[in-house]
Scaffold this active site. Structure first.
Site, PDB file in Angstrom:
ATOM      1  NE  ARG A 218      -9.424  27.350  -3.759  1.00  0.00           N
ATOM      2  CZ  ARG A 218      -8.889  26.901  -4.384  1.00  0.00           C
ATOM      3  NH1 ARG A 218      -9.102  25.338  -5.645  1.00  0.00           N
ATOM      4  NH2 ARG A 218      -7.795  26.597  -5.548  1.00  0.00           N
TER       5      ARG A 218
ATOM      6  CG  ASP B 146      -0.089  40.683 -19.628  1.00  0.00           C
ATOM      7  OD1 ASP B 146      -1.029  39.688 -19.134  1.00  0.00           O
ATOM      8  OD2 ASP B 146       0.803  40.816 -18.691  1.00  0.00           O
TER       9      ASP B 146
ATOM     10  CD  GLU C 156       4.746  45.968 -17.802  1.00  0.00           C
ATOM     11  OE1 GLU C 156       4.170  46.187 -17.100  1.00  0.00           O
ATOM     12  OE2 GLU C 156       4.695  45.509 -18.357  1.00  0.00           O
TER      13      GLU C 156
ATOM     14  CG  HIS D  50      -3.168  46.908 -20.835  1.00  0.00           C
ATOM     15  ND1 HIS D  50      -4.512  46.331 -20.691  1.00  0.00           N
ATOM     16  CD2 HIS D  50      -2.811  45.830 -20.393  1.00  0.00           C
ATOM     17  CE1 HIS D  50      -4.536  46.089 -19.149  1.00  0.00           C
ATOM     18  NE2 HIS D  50      -3.231  45.783 -19.606  1.00  0.00           N
TER      19      HIS D  50
ATOM     20  CG  ASP E  47     -15.174  24.973  -4.446  1.00  0.00           C
ATOM     21  OD1 ASP E  47     -14.123  25.811  -5.194  1.00  0.00           O
ATOM     22  OD2 ASP E  47     -14.321  23.661  -3.752  1.00  0.00           O
TER      23      ASP E  47
HETATM   24  C1  BG6 Z   1      -2.432  44.305 -16.736  1.00  0.00           C
HETATM   25  C2  BG6 Z   1      -0.630  43.143 -17.549  1.00  0.00           C
HETATM   26  O1  BG6 Z   1      -3.465  43.868 -17.684  1.00  0.00           O
HETATM   27  O2  BG6 Z   1      -0.338  45.460 -17.334  1.00  0.00           O
HETATM   28  C3  BG6 Z   1       0.783  42.999 -16.617  1.00  0.00           C
HETATM   29  O3  BG6 Z   1      -1.627  41.413 -17.164  1.00  0.00           O
HETATM   30  C4  BG6 Z   1       1.307  44.147 -16.731  1.00  0.00           C
HETATM   31  O4  BG6 Z   1       1.562  41.869 -17.285  1.00  0.00           O
HETATM   32  C5  BG6 Z   1       0.357  45.328 -16.324  1.00  0.00           C
HETATM   33  O5  BG6 Z   1       2.496  43.863 -15.881  1.00  0.00           O
HETATM   34  C6  BG6 Z   1       0.599  46.772 -17.212  1.00  0.00           C
HETATM   35  O6  BG6 Z   1       0.134  47.773 -16.149  1.00  0.00           O
HETATM   36  P1  BG6 Z   1      -0.164  48.926 -15.738  1.00  0.00           P
HETATM   37  O7  BG6 Z   1      -0.756  49.970 -15.276  1.00  0.00           O
HETATM   38  O8  BG6 Z   1       1.570  49.286 -14.913  1.00  0.00           O
HETATM   39  O9  BG6 Z   1       0.681  50.076 -17.232  1.00  0.00           O
END
Ligand code: BG6
Length: 465
Positions: free
Chosen positions: A44, A227, A208, A232, A84
């Site tokens: 945008r 998330d 993490e 994942h 936009d």
């Molecule tokens: C993302 C999440 O999909 O994956 C993040 O939204 C997360 O919150 C990230 O930190 C982790 O990815 P990686 O590759 O660092 O393990």
């Protein structure tokens, strides 16, 4: 014939700068981004000049020493379009621009909030910008529950065929994740062991050490379950638990993966606590790291979970009653992504129980290092006694690959999308099956009234009972 162009929506965003532009530049450097494919950042606000200035900084580390001219060559094919996303007439301007340049929309990457996916593809369609070979990559999360995910997918499907829709889960682009398939189905030694007769438990961890990192606003509406687990984590469990596919085609693999999701045991209200815990990080014990609610961009006191642990079961013949312990969290002691296959102890321990504790495990470590380790018991060298010690048989993947591993999963996935290979993208039914399981955990959690446990930033996080 017009040339297919690459459009990156959300071109100035955090993901684009950290992952997508570096991936595109690397692909350009190794010849995987066709010379004839122009790239446009779409946003945008901004300008080509400002984008180029930012890319010069962001890509500085990626410039090959032996070919410094590559950066300017890449920028020469990289333009900027002010648009936009919700404004139809901006798409007409885009269409004119591409027509004048003898180009059409080949690949679109939507690094945008998911409620814009359907309006954007509808606007592209209305401006006649969707060609038969146009493919659209959708960044996660696609919705925040099954209903919203379906609504988005329906909106997108009103314009695009499933074959044109590429739902990204960057974990599927990681070498170590793909290696799960190689390990399981390229070797005969594991298959006879890969079941409830031999395996006691499976632990899948994505830990993490970082916190929310300026994404509080997004994260607070999501939480760790949506998330990380919905996408994942469920991809990892699918790959670990799936049956052998009939061949290596994308459909055959995805057909088997979805069966794992269909077999996931539901979590009832009475299971919460024993099978599901939520946590949130508080300030670290030394006070150096703030708690989730004290992050500088925190908007209000929140109960959103930054940690979740789930005892999952795959209710099928192979995995009867084998617990799969899924664990993920922010601000934990260290970054670590791994799958640990814990084998059952020997039926009759000849050498005492104690020595066996750290053995009998296959550890597939994916981050920060990629390694496969088989922990076994070995005789301690000693002429006077017969005792055992756990030792590890190690395969350091980066050594096995002669240092050729590339760590940007997005690079692999964008390359596949350019080549119209959907193997490593998520199918709609897979996505919805995943949401269905997550929704019922969320509902059970809410009805249970259980508290979110707090854990100090930098600690191991809470444990399932
Ligand atoms: C993302 C999440 O999909 O994956 C993040 O939204 C997360 O919150 C990230 O930190 C982790 O990815 P990686 O590759 O660092 O393990």
């Amino acid at each position: 014939m017009t040339a297919p162009a690459f459009l990156l929506f959300g071109a100035n965003g955090d993901l684009a700068m950290r992952m997508l532009w570096p991936s595109l530049f690397r692909l350009f450097n190794d010849g995987s981004l066709p010379e004839s494919m122009p790239v446009y950042g779409v946003s945008r606000s901004g300008s080509e000049q400002a984008l180029h200035a930012q890319l010069r900084q962001v890509l500085a580390e990626e410039v090959p020493a032996q070919a410094p001219e590559r950066l300017e060559q890449f920028l020469a094919k990289t333009g900027f379009i002010t648009l936009d996303a919700g404004n139809g007439s901006d798409y007409a301007v885009l269409a004119q621009h591409l027509a004048d340049a003898g180009q059409h929309v080949g690949l679109v990457y939507l690094s945008m909030p998911p409620d814009l996916f359907a309006p954007i593809v509808a606007n592209l369609h209305a401006a006649n910008l969707i060609a038969p070979d146009t493919r659209v990559i959708l960044e996660k999360p696609i919705g925040k529950d099954l209903a919203s995910s379906r609504a988005i997918s329906d909106g997108v499907a009103a314009v695009l065929a499933e074959e044109q829709t590429y739902r990204i889960d960057h974990y599927l682009g990681k070498e170590a994740v793909q290696n799960l398939l190689a390990l399981r189905f390229g070797n005969s030694i594991f298959e006879p062991l890969w079941n409830s007769h031999t395996i006691q438990s499976v632990q899948i961890t994505i830990a993490e050490s970082l916190g929310i990192g300026g994404r509080w606003g997004y994260y607070d509406n999501s939480g760790a379950l949506r998330d990380m687990v919905q996408n994942h984590m469920l991809q990892l469990i699918s790959l670990v638990a799936m049956e052998p596919p009939v061949n290596a085609s994308s459909e055959a693999i995805r057909n088997e993966k979805i069966k794992v999701l269909q077999a996931l045991r539901a979590v009832s209200v009475s299971d919460v606590g024993a099978r599901v815990i939520f946590g949130q990080y508080a300030a670290s014990e030394d006070g150096q790291m703030p708690g989730y609610n004290q992050e500088s961009d925190a908007l209000h006191p929140s109960q959103t979970e930054t940690f979740v642990a789930i005892k999952a079961f795959v209710d099928n013949w192979r995995w009867k009653d084998v617990p799969f312990i899924l664990k993920t969290g922010k601000r934990l002691a260290e970054k670590n992504t791994e799958v640990v296959i814990e084998f059952k102890p020997v039926p009759h321990p000849l050498f005492g129980e104690a020595e066996g504790r750290c053995a009998n495990r296959l550890v597939i470590q994916m981050q920060p290092d990629e390694a496969i380790t088989l922990d076994i018991l070995n005789k301690t060298p000693d002429v006077h006694a017969f005792s055992l010690q756990p030792v590890s048989l190690n395969l350091e993947i980066h050594e096995a690959g002669n240092g050729k591993i590339r760590h940007i999963a997005y690079e692999r996935l964008i390359r596949d999308a350019i080549k119209a290979d959907r193997t490593l993208f998520v199918r709609r039914d897979e996505l919805e099956q995943a949401w269905a399981w997550i929704d019922q955990i969320h509902a059970a959690w809410k009805s249970s009234g259980n508290a979110v446990l707090t854990y100090p930033a930098g600690s191991a996080g809470p444990s399932l009972p």
